[in-house]
Design an enzyme around this catalytic site. Structure first.
Site, PDB file in Angstrom:
ATOM      1  N   LYS A 111       0.833  -1.192   0.000  1.00  0.00           N
ATOM      2  CA  LYS A 111       0.000   0.000   0.000  1.00  0.00           C
ATOM      3  C   LYS A 111       0.874   1.251   0.000  1.00  0.00           C
ATOM      4  O   LYS A 111       1.847   1.360   0.772  1.00  0.00           O
ATOM      5  CB  LYS A 111      -0.910   0.010   1.226  1.00  0.00           C
ATOM      6  CG  LYS A 111      -1.969  -1.080   1.220  1.00  0.00           C
ATOM      7  CD  LYS A 111      -3.022  -0.838   0.145  1.00  0.00           C
ATOM      8  CE  LYS A 111      -4.152  -1.850   0.239  1.00  0.00           C
ATOM      9  NZ  LYS A 111      -5.229  -1.571  -0.738  1.00  0.00           N
ATOM     10  N   ASP A 142      -0.208  -0.450  -4.567  1.00  0.00           N
ATOM     11  CA  ASP A 142      -1.621  -0.084  -4.647  1.00  0.00           C
ATOM     12  C   ASP A 142      -1.808   1.272  -3.986  1.00  0.00           C
ATOM     13  O   ASP A 142      -1.625   1.417  -2.782  1.00  0.00           O
ATOM     14  CB  ASP A 142      -2.465  -1.143  -3.940  1.00  0.00           C
ATOM     15  CG  ASP A 142      -3.959  -0.836  -3.998  1.00  0.00           C
ATOM     16  OD1 ASP A 142      -4.353   0.105  -4.706  1.00  0.00           O
ATOM     17  OD2 ASP A 142      -4.730  -1.564  -3.337  1.00  0.00           O
ATOM     18  N   GLU A 168      -1.400  -0.497  -9.048  1.00  0.00           N
ATOM     19  CA  GLU A 168      -2.849  -0.631  -8.963  1.00  0.00           C
ATOM     20  C   GLU A 168      -3.503   0.698  -8.603  1.00  0.00           C
ATOM     21  O   GLU A 168      -3.127   1.337  -7.625  1.00  0.00           O
ATOM     22  CB  GLU A 168      -3.199  -1.691  -7.915  1.00  0.00           C
ATOM     23  CG  GLU A 168      -4.687  -1.937  -7.750  1.00  0.00           C
ATOM     24  CD  GLU A 168      -4.963  -3.069  -6.783  1.00  0.00           C
ATOM     25  OE1 GLU A 168      -6.019  -3.008  -6.104  1.00  0.00           O
ATOM     26  OE2 GLU A 168      -4.154  -4.010  -6.685  1.00  0.00           O
ATOM     27  N   ASP A 194      -8.799  -1.042 -10.177  1.00  0.00           N
ATOM     28  CA  ASP A 194      -9.613  -1.684  -9.141  1.00  0.00           C
ATOM     29  C   ASP A 194     -10.882  -0.874  -8.931  1.00  0.00           C
ATOM     30  O   ASP A 194     -11.965  -1.239  -9.401  1.00  0.00           O
ATOM     31  CB  ASP A 194      -8.806  -1.802  -7.850  1.00  0.00           C
ATOM     32  CG  ASP A 194      -9.623  -2.384  -6.692  1.00  0.00           C
ATOM     33  OD1 ASP A 194     -10.750  -2.862  -6.923  1.00  0.00           O
ATOM     34  OD2 ASP A 194      -9.146  -2.347  -5.549  1.00  0.00           O
ATOM     35  N   LYS A 218     -13.250  -8.392  -7.677  1.00  0.00           N
ATOM     36  CA  LYS A 218     -13.566  -8.849  -6.333  1.00  0.00           C
ATOM     37  C   LYS A 218     -14.990  -9.381  -6.338  1.00  0.00           C
ATOM     38  O   LYS A 218     -15.906  -8.719  -6.835  1.00  0.00           O
ATOM     39  CB  LYS A 218     -13.415  -7.710  -5.325  1.00  0.00           C
ATOM     40  CG  LYS A 218     -11.978  -7.181  -5.246  1.00  0.00           C
ATOM     41  CD  LYS A 218     -11.830  -6.030  -4.261  1.00  0.00           C
ATOM     42  CE  LYS A 218     -10.382  -5.564  -4.189  1.00  0.00           C
ATOM     43  NZ  LYS A 218     -10.177  -4.431  -3.277  1.00  0.00           N
TER      44      LYS A 218
END
Length: 339
Positions: A111, A142, A168, A194, A218
């Protein structure tokens, strides 16, 4: 989403169990993860949209939970799903402890762009991951849409020395992703979408705009495996299945989605049970040798009791399910029975 009639709301609520699970490290500003679980004819489903999501967005998560509990899942192409470690926005000194919980994962998602942190913090964190994984390890970052285009270009150039697999959701909008992808073309750094897929009214817009190389899918936010597979097929892009700090019940839904993909060239973000200090089943979907097995799991009564949410929180989740169910009824009237 499934076109099957909705089961009665009373039937869903009759088996409902709400849990509050402690996290190993703070994530998305919380140190406990709440989830609602219920049982259908195919097994247990999980409904765990983040607390800030309204009924409109969260209703898609309920549709996914119903689909998993009440409908057979698409046929699998594999049973072993390679997974990545997930490294929250922790100080670099804490990275080794996070990675240790994942065992032998060859890939780490790190992250970055955390509010209140600097690019130097991101660089230090990614550098620590690279040191621990070695040159053969795979690192993806991400940003959760935390940068504008200029910030993303600067940050990704600074992080390029760590040989990133992909970045991401570096920016929020499809237009920004498309511009950034064009700027980075000579750097050969793939971009993954995403939020531009799972939070969009048009999840295919990112593919039409040429704004990403990979789609992150997801199961819960997209309404279940069938809709997610349809998005991947229409997008024509490589796919990575990820999770949202689900219990092992929710992770099982993601693993079976990954198993059903015709092609799976990247490790998936389905190892996040390692971020939970407790779970609802003794058969946790914890990575072993860098992978999880695609299979359903069932919670144990003892663990459901041990981690039961308070009566107030359970009542809150019941109301939330009722609100989301009403949204689903408006979209797809039930013909199975009435409440």
């Amino acid at each position: 989403m499934s076109t099957a009639p909705l089961p009665p709301l009373a039937e869903i609520l009759s088996s409902l169990r709400v849990v509050s699970l402690p996290l190993v490290t703070r994530f998305r500003g919380v140190d406990h993860r709440e989830a609602a679980l219920f049982e259908g004819p195919e097994g247990w489903g999980e409904f765990s949209p983040f607390l800030e999501y309204g009924a409109g967005e969260a209703s898609t998560w309920l549709a996914a939970a119903i689909d998993f509990a009440y409908e057979p899942q698409p046929a699998p192409h594999r049973t072993r799903i390679g997974v990545n470690a997930t490294v929250p926005a922790v100080p670099a000194a804490e990275v080794s402890g996070v990675l240790a919980r994942y065992g032998a994962c060859r890939t780490a998602k790190v992250k970055v762009a955390e509010a209140g942190q600097s690019l130097d913090d991101d660089i230090a964190r990614v550098a620590a991951v690279r040191d621990l994984l070695g040159p053969e390890g795979r690192i993806r970052v991400d940003a959760n849409a935390g940068w504008n285009v200029d910030e993303a270009e600067r940050a990704l150039h600074a992080l390029a020395e760590f040989d990133l697999e992909y970045a991401e959701q570096p920016c929020a909008s499809v237009a920004e992703l498309a511009e950034l992808r064009d700027r980075l073309r000579k750097w050969d750094l793939p971009l993954a979408a995403d939020e531009s897929v799972r939070k969009s009214e048009d999840p295919l817009a990112v593919a039409r705009a040429g704004a990403a190389d990979i789609v992150i899918i997801k199961a819960q936010p997209l309404g279940g495996a069938r809709r997610a597979l349809d998005i991947v097929e229409q997008a024509g892009l490589a796919a990575v299945v990820s999770s949202a700090i689900d219990t092992s019940v929710g992770l099982a839904q993601g693993a079976l989605l990954a198993a059903a993909l015709p092609a799976l060239d990247h490790d998936c973000g389905l190892g996040t049970a390692a971020l939970l200090a407790a779970d609802v089943t003794p058969d946790r979907l914890i990575p072993h040798d860098g992978a999880v097995t695609a299979q359903r799991v069932a919670p144990s009564a003892e663990l459901l009791d041990r981690h039961a949410a308070s009566p107030d929180r359970t009542a809150w989740w019941k109301r939330r399910i009722g609100d989301c169910y009403a949204v689903l009824e408006d979209r797809r009237p039930s013909t199975r029975s009435t409440i």
